[in-house]
Design a protein around this motif. Structure first.
Motif, PDB file in Angstrom:
ATOM      1  N   ILE A 287      -4.609 -12.260  -1.062  1.00  0.00           N
ATOM      2  CA  ILE A 287      -5.033 -11.268  -0.054  1.00  0.00           C
ATOM      3  C   ILE A 287      -4.202 -11.350   1.222  1.00  0.00           C
TER       4      ILE A 287
ATOM      5  N   PRO B  20       1.334  -9.322   1.895  1.00  0.00           N
ATOM      6  CA  PRO B  20       1.453  -7.866   2.091  1.00  0.00           C
ATOM      7  C   PRO B  20       1.903  -7.134   0.839  1.00  0.00           C
TER       8      PRO B  20
ATOM      9  N   THR C 224      -1.092  -6.073  -1.502  1.00  0.00           N
ATOM     10  CA  THR C 224      -2.161  -5.179  -1.030  1.00  0.00           C
ATOM     11  C   THR C 224      -2.286  -3.919  -1.887  1.00  0.00           C
TER      12      THR C 224
ATOM     13  N   ILE D 132       0.832  -1.214   0.000  1.00  0.00           N
ATOM     14  CA  ILE D 132       0.000   0.000   0.000  1.00  0.00           C
ATOM     15  C   ILE D 132       0.859   1.254   0.000  1.00  0.00           C
TER      16      ILE D 132
ATOM     17  N   ASN E 225      -4.113  -4.886  -5.193  1.00  0.00           N
ATOM     18  CA  ASN E 225      -5.530  -5.159  -4.922  1.00  0.00           C
ATOM     19  C   ASN E 225      -6.285  -3.866  -4.621  1.00  0.00           C
ATOM     20  N   TYR E 226      -5.631  -2.953  -3.914  1.00  0.00           N
ATOM     21  CA  TYR E 226      -6.239  -1.648  -3.613  1.00  0.00           C
ATOM     22  C   TYR E 226      -6.479  -0.855  -4.902  1.00  0.00           C
TER      23      TYR E 226
END
Length: 380
Positions: free
Chosen positions: A272, A275, A278, A247, A281-282
């Motif tokens: 999912i 790490p 992420t 992220i 996927n975001y």
């Protein structure tokens, strides 16, 4: 007579280059600032640089800017010119140069000057940016190399940041077929970073690739320069593929730049529980296009004149691979590390038969042997 014309053209070229090298020294003054000033007052850059201090102050320049405009650092200019003349494969492109990349001109904060190695005309090719984690998973490494190789095979120029991890594997994937790849440095042009990728940089240039930086020779390295270079990666490309990222990462900064530049953003989905997945996927949740094969990218650029594979052939190949990858044995292999014993247990096949079959699938590019077992790679 012809020689006189060439001399005049060379002189004018040199004169313009000197002006742009001077502009890069002016603090808090960018290409956007210059364009705004030109629109309001009709001044060319050369005219601006010849104005006396009082007129510069009337135009809104502060004392520090006025000092630099009136007394530019000639040593910095000489360093850049000496670097340029030291080898035949070097170039400096300024914003108004006829070969400055048109796509890069369109972003809100284009570099005033680009320093580079290689053939600068390649910077105007159809480019696809590829970025991701510096510490990718085995799957992420394989995805980066595979996507880059397949995109290059179809005519895309893969552009990335020469960093460790996904960037490096993206460049390597493009180079598998001796294709052109473009690397953007976050350091001075004469300081290859990271040092572990010096050999990769040499291979890029040996394969007719290009390496560029907006930072002149001798400029000290600063952490904040690396996020700055991300806007160039996305700015040169019609779209950017995020292969694997957390992220909070530079890759999501690149995606943000791409969106601001009205360019396409693509992301490879991930587990999912990983790490490093992420961020991708975001991005998909926020509207980035989910990518599982290169056709997912190509279909967004049907108007781009590239030697694409026939779309039907690509789809049929994908379908065939998925059919093969759906048998009982491959269903027993995860996209994360799966031990040999667990594969045998899930499939109900003897261990020695599992090993033989997985070797066959590894040669087909459907699985990869890794420490602790195997991982499923997806379609080739």
């Amino acid at each position: 007579m012809q020689q006189d014309v060439e001399f005049i053209e060379a002189y004018q070229e040199s004169d313009a280059l000197l002006d742009w090298l001077k502009l890069t020294q002016i603090p808090k003054f960018s290409v956007a600032s210059l364009l705004k000033l030109q629109k309001k007052h009709g001044l060319t850059l050369s005219q601006l640089l010849l104005l006396p201090a009082k007129q510069l102050e009337q135009l809104g320049f502060n004392s520090q800017q006025v000092e630099i405009i009136c007394r530019p650092d000639q040593n910095r200019i000489n360093t850049s010119l000496q670097w340029l003349k030291a080898a035949a494969n070097r170039f400096i492109l300024y914003f108004e140069h006829t070969d400055y990349p048109q796509l890069l001109k369109q972003i809100s904060s284009p570099p005033a000057v680009l320093y580079g190695y290689g053939n600068y005309k390649h910077l105007s090719r159809h480019q696809l940016g590829m970025v991701g984690s510096r510490n990718p998973s085995t799957q992420g490494k394989e995805n980066a190399q595979r996507f880059a190789h397949q995109l290059s095979e179809q005519g895309w120029t893969v552009t990335s940041g020469l960093a460790l991890g996904i960037d490096g594997f993206s460049h390597q994937g493009a180079l598998l077929g001796k294709h052109i790849t473009v690397a953007i440095l976050g350091t001075a042009i004469d300081k290859m970073y990271p040092k572990r990728h010096i050999k990769l940089a040499e291979t890029i240039l040996a394969s007719d690739g290009v390496i560029i930086s907006e930072f002149s020779p001798g400029v000290p390295s600063k952490p904040e320069n690396f996020p700055r270079r991300n806007r160039i990666i996305s700015g040169l490309a019609v779209g950017t593929l995020i292969v694997e990222a957390a992220i909070k990462s530079g890759s999501l900064i690149t995606a943000k730049y791409a969106l601001e530049q009205n360019r396409e953003v693509f992301a490879v989905p991930g587990n999912i529980h990983n790490p490093m997945a992420t961020g991708c996927n975001y991005l998909i949740q926020q509207g980035a296009k989910l990518v599982t094969c290169i056709e997912d990218i190509n279909e967004e650029f049907r108007c781009v004149n590239l030697p694409f594979l026939n779309a039907k052939q690509t789809i049929e190949q994908k379908s065939s691979d998925q059919s093969l990858a759906s048998d009982k044995l491959l269903d027993s292999v995860d996209f994360e590390v799966t031990s040999l014993d667990l594969v045998a247990q899930r499939s109900g096949i003897a261990v020695e038969d599992v090993m033989s079959k997985l070797l066959e699938y590894e040669l087909c590019g459907l699985v990869s042997a890794v420490p602790g077992g195997y991982i499923k790679l997806g379609e080739k």
